[in-house]
Design a protein around this motif. Structure first.
Motif, PDB file in Angstrom:
ATOM      1  N   GLY A  77     -76.758 -62.998 -13.377  1.00  0.00           N
ATOM      2  CA  GLY A  77     -76.184 -64.112 -12.628  1.00  0.00           C
ATOM      3  C   GLY A  77     -76.261 -63.807 -11.141  1.00  0.00           C
ATOM      4  N   VAL A  78     -76.697 -64.786 -10.371  1.00  0.00           N
ATOM      5  CA  VAL A  78     -76.811 -64.603  -8.922  1.00  0.00           C
ATOM      6  C   VAL A  78     -75.799 -65.517  -8.246  1.00  0.00           C
ATOM      7  N   VAL A  79     -74.948 -64.921  -7.412  1.00  0.00           N
ATOM      8  CA  VAL A  79     -73.895 -65.688  -6.743  1.00  0.00           C
ATOM      9  C   VAL A  79     -73.924 -65.402  -5.244  1.00  0.00           C
ATOM     10  N   VAL A 103     -73.537 -53.995 -11.494  1.00  0.00           N
ATOM     11  CA  VAL A 103     -73.813 -53.777 -12.918  1.00  0.00           C
ATOM     12  C   VAL A 103     -72.522 -53.397 -13.629  1.00  0.00           C
ATOM     13  N   GLU A 104     -72.347 -53.932 -14.834  1.00  0.00           N
ATOM     14  CA  GLU A 104     -71.153 -53.541 -15.586  1.00  0.00           C
ATOM     15  C   GLU A 104     -71.312 -52.108 -16.077  1.00  0.00           C
ATOM     16  N   ARG A 105     -70.288 -51.297 -15.822  1.00  0.00           N
ATOM     17  CA  ARG A 105     -70.318 -49.892 -16.205  1.00  0.00           C
ATOM     18  C   ARG A 105     -70.254 -49.764 -17.720  1.00  0.00           C
ATOM     19  N   SER A 165     -62.784 -53.979 -17.282  1.00  0.00           N
ATOM     20  CA  SER A 165     -61.413 -54.373 -16.907  1.00  0.00           C
ATOM     21  C   SER A 165     -61.368 -54.869 -15.466  1.00  0.00           C
ATOM     22  N   GLU A 166     -62.093 -54.220 -14.571  1.00  0.00           N
ATOM     23  CA  GLU A 166     -62.122 -54.662 -13.174  1.00  0.00           C
ATOM     24  C   GLU A 166     -62.691 -56.072 -13.072  1.00  0.00           C
ATOM     25  N   VAL A 167     -63.736 -56.324 -13.871  1.00  0.00           N
ATOM     26  CA  VAL A 167     -64.377 -57.638 -13.829  1.00  0.00           C
ATOM     27  C   VAL A 167     -63.416 -58.707 -14.350  1.00  0.00           C
ATOM     28  N   LYS A 168     -62.791 -58.438 -15.484  1.00  0.00           N
ATOM     29  CA  LYS A 168     -61.846 -59.408 -16.066  1.00  0.00           C
ATOM     30  C   LYS A 168     -60.673 -59.658 -15.126  1.00  0.00           C
ATOM     31  N   ALA A 169     -60.137 -58.560 -14.569  1.00  0.00           N
ATOM     32  CA  ALA A 169     -58.984 -58.701 -13.677  1.00  0.00           C
ATOM     33  C   ALA A 169     -59.354 -59.506 -12.431  1.00  0.00           C
ATOM     34  N   SER A 170     -60.586 -59.320 -11.936  1.00  0.00           N
ATOM     35  CA  SER A 170     -61.003 -60.046 -10.730  1.00  0.00           C
ATOM     36  C   SER A 170     -61.006 -61.554 -10.940  1.00  0.00           C
ATOM     37  N   VAL A 171     -61.553 -61.995 -12.057  1.00  0.00           N
ATOM     38  CA  VAL A 171     -61.719 -63.440 -12.224  1.00  0.00           C
ATOM     39  C   VAL A 171     -60.568 -64.122 -12.956  1.00  0.00           C
ATOM     40  N   THR A 172     -59.794 -63.357 -13.749  1.00  0.00           N
ATOM     41  CA  THR A 172     -58.696 -64.010 -14.500  1.00  0.00           C
ATOM     42  C   THR A 172     -57.314 -63.517 -14.092  1.00  0.00           C
ATOM     43  N   GLY A 173     -57.257 -62.383 -13.368  1.00  0.00           N
ATOM     44  CA  GLY A 173     -55.958 -61.810 -13.044  1.00  0.00           C
ATOM     45  C   GLY A 173     -55.468 -60.821 -14.085  1.00  0.00           C
ATOM     46  N   SER A 174     -56.174 -60.742 -15.239  1.00  0.00           N
ATOM     47  CA  SER A 174     -55.771 -59.783 -16.280  1.00  0.00           C
ATOM     48  C   SER A 174     -56.970 -58.967 -16.744  1.00  0.00           C
ATOM     49  N   GLY A 175     -56.797 -57.640 -16.762  1.00  0.00           N
ATOM     50  CA  GLY A 175     -57.859 -56.743 -17.220  1.00  0.00           C
ATOM     51  C   GLY A 175     -58.101 -56.823 -18.713  1.00  0.00           C
ATOM     52  N   ALA A 202     -72.283 -65.645 -18.667  1.00  0.00           N
ATOM     53  CA  ALA A 202     -71.007 -65.848 -17.974  1.00  0.00           C
ATOM     54  C   ALA A 202     -70.467 -64.514 -17.469  1.00  0.00           C
ATOM     55  N   ASP A 203     -70.613 -63.470 -18.277  1.00  0.00           N
ATOM     56  CA  ASP A 203     -70.163 -62.140 -17.873  1.00  0.00           C
ATOM     57  C   ASP A 203     -70.915 -61.667 -16.629  1.00  0.00           C
ATOM     58  N   ALA A 204     -72.208 -61.924 -16.585  1.00  0.00           N
ATOM     59  CA  ALA A 204     -73.016 -61.494 -15.432  1.00  0.00           C
ATOM     60  C   ALA A 204     -72.531 -62.189 -14.157  1.00  0.00           C
ATOM     61  N   LEU A 205     -72.189 -63.468 -14.281  1.00  0.00           N
ATOM     62  CA  LEU A 205     -71.647 -64.197 -13.119  1.00  0.00           C
ATOM     63  C   LEU A 205     -70.291 -63.608 -12.722  1.00  0.00           C
ATOM     64  N   ALA A 206     -69.470 -63.258 -13.720  1.00  0.00           N
ATOM     65  CA  ALA A 206     -68.158 -62.673 -13.437  1.00  0.00           C
ATOM     66  C   ALA A 206     -68.313 -61.339 -12.700  1.00  0.00           C
ATOM     67  N   ILE A 207     -69.309 -60.557 -13.070  1.00  0.00           N
ATOM     68  CA  ILE A 207     -69.569 -59.265 -12.418  1.00  0.00           C
ATOM     69  C   ILE A 207     -69.943 -59.492 -10.945  1.00  0.00           C
ATOM     70  N   ALA A 208     -70.782 -60.494 -10.704  1.00  0.00           N
ATOM     71  CA  ALA A 208     -71.181 -60.806  -9.320  1.00  0.00           C
ATOM     72  C   ALA A 208     -69.966 -61.248  -8.504  1.00  0.00           C
ATOM     73  N   ILE A 209     -69.143 -62.104  -9.084  1.00  0.00           N
ATOM     74  CA  ILE A 209     -67.933 -62.589  -8.389  1.00  0.00           C
ATOM     75  C   ILE A 209     -66.994 -61.417  -8.110  1.00  0.00           C
ATOM     76  N   CYS A 210     -66.798 -60.570  -9.112  1.00  0.00           N
ATOM     77  CA  CYS A 210     -65.952 -59.382  -8.973  1.00  0.00           C
ATOM     78  C   CYS A 210     -66.428 -58.561  -7.780  1.00  0.00           C
ATOM     79  N   HIS A 211     -67.727 -58.389  -7.685  1.00  0.00           N
ATOM     80  CA  HIS A 211     -68.240 -57.564  -6.587  1.00  0.00           C
ATOM     81  C   HIS A 211     -67.954 -58.201  -5.225  1.00  0.00           C
ATOM     82  N   ILE A 212     -68.167 -59.487  -5.129  1.00  0.00           N
ATOM     83  CA  ILE A 212     -67.932 -60.185  -3.853  1.00  0.00           C
ATOM     84  C   ILE A 212     -66.467 -60.045  -3.441  1.00  0.00           C
ATOM     85  N   TRP A 213     -65.576 -60.188  -4.404  1.00  0.00           N
ATOM     86  CA  TRP A 213     -64.143 -60.156  -4.093  1.00  0.00           C
ATOM     87  C   TRP A 213     -63.589 -58.755  -3.885  1.00  0.00           C
TER      88      TRP A 213
END
Lengths: 179, 179
Positions: A16-18, A67-69, A106-116, A143-154
């Motif tokens: 995903g590219v954001v 990249v997701e670890r 967990s970092e990715v989930k927490a970034s986009v939803t507030g919960s790891g 969707a996960d790839a987009l979430a990883i990109a968003i997580c990184h930006i934030w």
């Protein structure tokens, strides 16, 4: 900043590219899944994946690859292929002088939803909302790839800006050998 | 048959090139270790390793690349890097159309010592003897890489000959797209 997010895998590798920066609306540039056939041997699957990641990097010219670890505690049957797929993605980024960052699930989930500990449906729902998409990106790996990109930006902030400057300077100044 | 044996690793990746066929004396062509600095990030270490494996393949032109199979049960701290290093080696081989084979540590030990539970010293001793070297190859990763190559030559037999013929035919006949 443009981030290429990668949810690594041999059978399905989400990409995903954001575009975005902290505090500004995010824009989805691309979403997709790279697949390699399960009946091919691993060496050739990794080579196919390399070619697809390379094409993606050349097409979208990301500033950062996120990249997701991969953890070795995960599913033992698939973890080796996932680790190798993530290695291929990192390798291609390094070849192009693009900084690579890893984020845990967990970092990715927490970034986009507030919960790891959010589930896939919740991640997909938030990604759809944050990118103002009319429908949810599919499959889940995308969707996960987009979430990883968003997580990184934030998560990035000052560290991102520093790295981008260093990477840009490195690309602008060809390496010379000492006289 | 020329086999490039690889004992994958990020910090030290053992490489050994052996010429031979079943029932004939073996010849060591090359032995060495590719190292990447531990203070570099993983992406750049994988890229460095890729460049070294690529140079090795171009220099020695192996017919087969034999890689030690990585198990996720091994040391959890290093297993991801090892898996990724083995992925890079496989990827480079596939890029050059060279068949890749994986052998487990037990298979390798059993091939050169007769016991799947032999220790490193025993493997090194047998590799030295089988290749008629005047001194033991060092470090241990280098001896292991030679053992992997020998294991492949001895386990291969008919399967090897078939693969070599297919690979040679594929290289001789450039792929054409259908009209």
């Amino acid at each position: 900043m443009r981030v290429l997010g990668i949810d690594p895998g041999l059978t399905r590798c989400g990409v995903g590219v954001v575009d975005g920066t902290v505090g500004r609306p995010l824009t989805m540039v691309h979403v997709g899944v790279y697949r390699t056939p399960a009946d091919l041997d691993i060496a050739r699957r990794l080579h196919r994946l390399e070619q697809m990641v390379e094409a993606g990097v050349l097409e979208h010219r990301p500033d950062v690859v996120a990249v997701e670890r991969v953890f070795s505690q995960n599913n033992v049957r698939t973890v080796m292929g996932t680790a190798q797929a993530s290695g291929v993605a990192m390798l291609v980024a390094a070849r192009h002088g693009i900084p690579v960052h890893l984020h845990t699930p967990s970092e990715v989930k927490a970034s986009v939803t507030g919960s790891g500990r959010a589930d896939k449906a919740q991640v997909t729902q938030m990604v759809t909302r944050l990118l103002r998409l009319t429908e949810a990106p599919k499959p889940a790996d995308a969707a996960d790839a987009l979430a990883i990109a968003i997580c990184h930006i934030w998560r990035g902030g000052a560290q991102n800006r520093l790295e981008l400057a260093v990477a840009a300077a490195a690309r602008a100044t060809p390496t010379r050998s000492p006289r």
